[in-house]
Design an enzyme around this catalytic site. Sequence first.
Site, PDB file in Angstrom:
ATOM      1  N   ASP A  68       0.798  -1.112  -0.050  1.00  0.00           N
ATOM      2  CA  ASP A  68      -0.059   0.030  -0.083  1.00  0.00           C
ATOM      3  C   ASP A  68       0.903   1.245   0.142  1.00  0.00           C
ATOM      4  OD1 ASP A  68      -2.463   1.117   0.196  1.00  0.00           O
ATOM      5  OD2 ASP A  68      -2.299   1.287   2.400  1.00  0.00           O
ATOM      6  N   THR A  91       6.022  -0.460   5.589  1.00  0.00           N
ATOM      7  CA  THR A  91       6.427  -1.604   5.985  1.00  0.00           C
ATOM      8  C   THR A  91       7.440  -2.100   5.512  1.00  0.00           C
ATOM      9  OG1 THR A  91       3.926  -1.794   6.692  1.00  0.00           O
ATOM     10  CG2 THR A  91       5.076  -3.522   7.228  1.00  0.00           C
ATOM     11  N   LEU A  92       7.370  -2.336   4.134  1.00  0.00           N
ATOM     12  CA  LEU A  92       8.316  -3.215   3.579  1.00  0.00           C
ATOM     13  C   LEU A  92       9.618  -2.453   3.372  1.00  0.00           C
ATOM     14  CD1 LEU A  92       6.182  -4.807   0.629  1.00  0.00           C
ATOM     15  CD2 LEU A  92       7.753  -5.810   2.216  1.00  0.00           C
ATOM     16  N   LYS A 129      -0.993  -1.666  -4.726  1.00  0.00           N
ATOM     17  CA  LYS A 129      -1.908  -0.683  -4.783  1.00  0.00           C
ATOM     18  C   LYS A 129      -0.804   0.724  -4.963  1.00  0.00           C
ATOM     19  CE  LYS A 129      -5.556  -0.907  -1.661  1.00  0.00           C
ATOM     20  NZ  LYS A 129      -5.901  -0.471  -0.310  1.00  0.00           N
ATOM     21  N   ASP A 153      -7.516  -9.177   5.330  1.00  0.00           N
ATOM     22  CA  ASP A 153      -8.796  -8.911   6.362  1.00  0.00           C
ATOM     23  C   ASP A 153      -9.145  -7.585   6.551  1.00  0.00           C
ATOM     24  OD1 ASP A 153      -6.216  -8.035   7.693  1.00  0.00           O
ATOM     25  OD2 ASP A 153      -7.624  -7.550   9.381  1.00  0.00           O
ATOM     26  N   ARG A 162     -10.252 -13.333   5.906  1.00  0.00           N
ATOM     27  CA  ARG A 162      -9.015 -13.806   5.325  1.00  0.00           C
ATOM     28  C   ARG A 162      -9.369 -15.196   4.418  1.00  0.00           C
ATOM     29  NH1 ARG A 162      -4.734 -10.889   7.548  1.00  0.00           N
ATOM     30  NH2 ARG A 162      -5.240 -10.253   9.710  1.00  0.00           N
TER      31      ARG A 162
HETATM   32  P1  IMP Z   1       1.613  -0.354   3.943  1.00  0.00           P
HETATM   33  O1  IMP Z   1       2.323  -0.685   2.314  1.00  0.00           O
HETATM   34  O2  IMP Z   1       3.201  -0.314   4.801  1.00  0.00           O
HETATM   35  O3  IMP Z   1       0.787   1.062   3.870  1.00  0.00           O
HETATM   36  O4  IMP Z   1       0.999  -1.512   4.661  1.00  0.00           O
HETATM   37  C1  IMP Z   1       0.611  -2.660   3.796  1.00  0.00           C
HETATM   38  C2  IMP Z   1       0.089  -3.456   4.731  1.00  0.00           C
HETATM   39  O5  IMP Z   1      -1.480  -2.969   5.314  1.00  0.00           O
HETATM   40  C3  IMP Z   1      -0.555  -4.942   4.090  1.00  0.00           C
HETATM   41  O6  IMP Z   1       0.500  -5.795   4.410  1.00  0.00           O
HETATM   42  C4  IMP Z   1      -1.752  -5.133   4.760  1.00  0.00           C
HETATM   43  O7  IMP Z   1      -1.565  -5.942   5.885  1.00  0.00           O
HETATM   44  C5  IMP Z   1      -2.603  -3.724   5.108  1.00  0.00           C
HETATM   45  N1  IMP Z   1      -3.378  -3.359   3.908  1.00  0.00           N
HETATM   46  C6  IMP Z   1      -3.245  -2.284   3.008  1.00  0.00           C
HETATM   47  N2  IMP Z   1      -4.267  -2.321   2.187  1.00  0.00           N
HETATM   48  C7  IMP Z   1      -5.130  -3.117   2.556  1.00  0.00           C
HETATM   49  C8  IMP Z   1      -6.475  -3.392   1.757  1.00  0.00           C
HETATM   50  O8  IMP Z   1      -6.899  -2.966   1.070  1.00  0.00           O
HETATM   51  N3  IMP Z   1      -6.996  -4.465   2.713  1.00  0.00           N
HETATM   52  C9  IMP Z   1      -6.455  -5.110   3.453  1.00  0.00           C
HETATM   53  N4  IMP Z   1      -5.395  -4.745   4.311  1.00  0.00           N
HETATM   54  C10 IMP Z   1      -4.759  -3.925   3.650  1.00  0.00           C
END
Ligand code: IMP
Length: 175
Positions: free
Chosen positions: A102, A106-107, A130, A158, A164
Amino acid sequence: MNNTNISIYLTEDEITERIKELGQQITKDYNNEPVLLVGILKGSVIFLSELAKRIDLPVTIDFMTVSSYGAQTASSGVINVKQDLSDSIEGKNVIIIEDIIDSGNTLNRLIQLLAVRNPKTLKLCTLLDKPSRRQVDIDVDYTGFIVPDKFIVGYGLDWDQKYRNLPYIGIVENL
Ligand code: IMP
Ligand code: MG
């Protein structure tokens, strides 16, 4: 379970087909070398299970639980390792397995954290991406599907810990 507000975005067959292709690609890229799949809990479990079966290489599996402090907090981009890997990754071909990327925060942190443990190679495989929401640049090696900026559930993903187990990928409507 009431699924009325979840519309199917990708069917189980479509996902299975794509995972087969990813498995074949990974098999080809690593040319008989062993790989360690690192699943990020909990969202990646179903994807990892299906993908592992499609990789024709010596495969080992490990898991990690991380939580990220939301972008709205001052500590944006900081991650908390709730459960670390059970073994060293030094000298190994590591592939991080994620459910969805997203913001990428995190990654981004996770890659930095694992890179200093001296794996032989470190790659990233995500079921969903995304890109419209990205805040930091992430080099993704294997992507299942690009998805729109909607809330996605199923196949490991989830909504408040639910859904899930849906065998398809759905979009939560009317959010
Ligand atoms: P980010 O890339 O650090 O913003 O976080 C990604 C994490 O947010 C993913 O591993 C998911 O656990 C959660 N996440 C982001 N978008 C979604 C979604 O559309 N549905 C469910 N979980 C999401
Ligand atoms: Mg996740």
